[in-house]
Design a protein around this motif. Structure first.
Motif, PDB file in Angstrom:
ATOM      1  N   VAL A  14       0.838  -1.208   0.000  1.00 14.97           N
ATOM      2  CA  VAL A  14       0.000   0.000   0.000  1.00 14.97           C
ATOM      3  C   VAL A  14       0.870   1.253   0.000  1.00 14.97           C
ATOM      4  N   LEU A  15       1.950   1.240   0.746  1.00  9.79           N
ATOM      5  CA  LEU A  15       2.826   2.416   0.833  1.00  9.79           C
ATOM      6  C   LEU A  15       3.741   2.574  -0.383  1.00  9.79           C
ATOM      7  N   ALA A  16       3.808   1.556  -1.239  1.00  9.67           N
ATOM      8  CA  ALA A  16       4.712   1.588  -2.394  1.00  9.67           C
ATOM      9  C   ALA A  16       4.105   2.321  -3.581  1.00  9.67           C
ATOM     10  N   ASN A  17       3.489   3.453  -3.302  1.00  7.28           N
ATOM     11  CA  ASN A  17       2.919   4.328  -4.325  1.00  7.28           C
ATOM     12  C   ASN A  17       3.229   5.742  -3.852  1.00  7.28           C
ATOM     13  N   SER A  18       3.808   6.556  -4.714  1.00  5.03           N
ATOM     14  CA  SER A  18       4.273   7.869  -4.259  1.00  5.03           C
ATOM     15  C   SER A  18       3.142   8.759  -3.750  1.00  5.03           C
ATOM     16  N   ASP A  19       1.974   8.728  -4.383  1.00  6.46           N
ATOM     17  CA  ASP A  19       0.859   9.553  -3.894  1.00  6.46           C
ATOM     18  C   ASP A  19       0.390   9.091  -2.515  1.00  6.46           C
ATOM     19  N   ARG A  20       0.254   7.776  -2.328  1.00 10.21           N
ATOM     20  CA  ARG A  20      -0.181   7.263  -1.026  1.00 10.21           C
ATOM     21  C   ARG A  20       0.867   7.524   0.042  1.00 10.21           C
ATOM     22  N   LEU A  21       2.135   7.414  -0.318  1.00 13.11           N
ATOM     23  CA  LEU A  21       3.204   7.685   0.640  1.00 13.11           C
ATOM     24  C   LEU A  21       3.180   9.150   1.052  1.00 13.11           C
ATOM     25  N   LEU A  22       3.005  10.044   0.092  1.00 14.21           N
ATOM     26  CA  LEU A  22       2.903  11.473   0.414  1.00 14.21           C
ATOM     27  C   LEU A  22       1.704  11.759   1.306  1.00 14.21           C
ATOM     28  N   LEU A  23       0.577  11.118   1.012  1.00 14.55           N
ATOM     29  CA  LEU A  23      -0.614  11.295   1.844  1.00 14.55           C
ATOM     30  C   LEU A  23      -0.352  10.836   3.275  1.00 14.55           C
ATOM     31  N   MET A  24       0.266   9.687   3.426  1.00 15.61           N
ATOM     32  CA  MET A  24       0.548   9.182   4.769  1.00 15.61           C
ATOM     33  C   MET A  24       1.542  10.065   5.505  1.00 15.61           C
ATOM     34  N   CYS A  25       2.517  10.582   4.788  1.00 18.55           N
ATOM     35  CA  CYS A  25       3.474  11.507   5.421  1.00 18.55           C
ATOM     36  C   CYS A  25       2.749  12.752   5.930  1.00 18.55           C
ATOM     37  N   GLN A  26       1.872  13.301   5.108  1.00 14.55           N
ATOM     38  CA  GLN A  26       1.119  14.490   5.498  1.00 14.55           C
ATOM     39  C   GLN A  26       0.210  14.176   6.684  1.00 14.55           C
ATOM     40  N   LEU A  27      -0.465  13.046   6.640  1.00 13.15           N
ATOM     41  CA  LEU A  27      -1.374  12.676   7.722  1.00 13.15           C
ATOM     42  C   LEU A  27      -0.636  12.294   9.002  1.00 13.15           C
ATOM     43  N   SER A  28       0.629  11.908   8.885  1.00  7.96           N
ATOM     44  CA  SER A  28       1.402  11.594  10.085  1.00  7.96           C
ATOM     45  C   SER A  28       1.623  12.842  10.934  1.00  7.96           C
ATOM     46  N   LEU A  29       1.439  14.010  10.322  1.00 10.66           N
ATOM     47  CA  LEU A  29       1.579  15.278  11.040  1.00 10.66           C
ATOM     48  C   LEU A  29       0.296  15.665  11.758  1.00 10.66           C
ATOM     49  N   GLY A  30      -0.806  14.986  11.435  1.00 14.94           N
ATOM     50  CA  GLY A  30      -2.081  15.263  12.084  1.00 14.94           C
ATOM     51  C   GLY A  30      -3.234  15.183  11.102  1.00 14.94           C
ATOM     52  N   GLU A  31      -4.420  15.275  11.639  1.00 16.99           N
ATOM     53  CA  GLU A  31      -5.644  15.177  10.846  1.00 16.99           C
ATOM     54  C   GLU A  31      -5.709  16.289   9.801  1.00 16.99           C
ATOM     55  N   ARG A  32      -6.170  15.938   8.596  1.00 16.04           N
ATOM     56  CA  ARG A  32      -6.291  16.902   7.500  1.00 16.04           C
ATOM     57  C   ARG A  32      -7.595  16.651   6.759  1.00 16.04           C
ATOM     58  N   CYS A  33      -8.191  17.728   6.239  1.00 14.92           N
ATOM     59  CA  CYS A  33      -9.353  17.558   5.374  1.00 14.92           C
ATOM     60  C   CYS A  33      -8.864  17.419   3.933  1.00 14.92           C
ATOM     61  N   VAL A  34      -9.756  16.967   3.076  1.00 15.65           N
ATOM     62  CA  VAL A  34      -9.403  16.678   1.688  1.00 15.65           C
ATOM     63  C   VAL A  34      -8.827  17.907   0.998  1.00 15.65           C
ATOM     64  N   SER A  35      -9.439  19.070   1.196  1.00 17.89           N
ATOM     65  CA  SER A  35      -8.944  20.277   0.519  1.00 17.89           C
ATOM     66  C   SER A  35      -7.541  20.651   0.998  1.00 17.89           C
ATOM     67  N   GLU A  36      -7.241  20.429   2.278  1.00 15.05           N
ATOM     68  CA  GLU A  36      -5.891  20.696   2.789  1.00 15.05           C
ATOM     69  C   GLU A  36      -4.874  19.749   2.158  1.00 15.05           C
ATOM     70  N   LEU A  37      -5.257  18.491   2.020  1.00 14.86           N
ATOM     71  CA  LEU A  37      -4.358  17.513   1.395  1.00 14.86           C
ATOM     72  C   LEU A  37      -4.113  17.852  -0.067  1.00 14.86           C
ATOM     73  N   GLU A  38      -5.175  18.235  -0.756  1.00 15.28           N
ATOM     74  CA  GLU A  38      -5.059  18.586  -2.173  1.00 15.28           C
ATOM     75  C   GLU A  38      -4.108  19.763  -2.362  1.00 15.28           C
ATOM     76  N   GLU A  39      -4.252  20.771  -1.525  1.00 19.26           N
ATOM     77  CA  GLU A  39      -3.407  21.970  -1.631  1.00 19.26           C
ATOM     78  C   GLU A  39      -1.956  21.675  -1.235  1.00 19.26           C
ATOM     79  N   ALA A  40      -1.769  20.953  -0.141  1.00 20.51           N
ATOM     80  CA  ALA A  40      -0.418  20.693   0.363  1.00 20.51           C
ATOM     81  C   ALA A  40       0.392  19.803  -0.565  1.00 20.51           C
TER      82      ALA A  40
END
Length: 99
Positions: A14-40
Motif C-alpha cells: 500500500v505504501l509503495a505508491n508515491s501519492d499514497r506515501l505522500l498522503l501518509m506523510c502528510q497525515l502523520s503530522l495530524g488530521e487533515r481535510c481533503v482540501s488541505e491535502l489537495e493543496e499541500a
C-alpha cells in the motif's frame, strides 16, 4: 511468523505508491481535510480520492465528517512507525560526511 510477514508485505504494498506515501506523510503530522491535502500535496481531486480510498480500505486511515468536510487521520500505528523510519532515512536533515 508467516502471518506477520504477510501483514508487513500488505502494508508495504500500500505504501509503495508515491501519492499514497505522500498522503501518509502528510497525515502523520495530524488530521487533515481533503482540501488541505489537495493543496499541500498538489494531487488533483480524482487521484486524491482514489488513493485515500485505497488507504481507507487497507485500514491505514479513518475518516471523520464535519459538515461538508471529510477529515482523514492515520489509524495504523504500524504505518506510522514505517513512515517515521522512511522520514529518518530519506527526509531528515543529515549531517555532512567529511572526507
Amino acid at each position: 511468523m508467516q502471518a506477520s510477514a504477510e501483514q508487513a508485505c500488505a502494508l508495504l504494498k500500500v505504501l509503495a505508491n508515491s501519492d499514497r506515501l505522500l498522503l501518509m506523510c502528510q497525515l502523520s503530522l495530524g488530521e487533515r481535510c481533503v482540501s488541505e491535502l489537495e493543496e499541500a500535496l498538489d494531487i488533483r481531486q480524482p487521484t486524491l480520492s482514489q488513493q485515500l480510498g485505497v488507504l481507507r480500505e487497507a485500514g491505514l486511515v479513518v475518516t471523520r465528517r464535519e459538515g461538508k468536510n471529510i477529515f482523514y487521520s492515520v489509524a495504523s500505528p504500524q504505518a506510522l512507525a514505517v513512515i517515521d523510519v522512511l522520514y529518518q532515512q530519506f527526509c531528515a536533515d543529515k549531517p555532512e560526511v567529511k572526507s
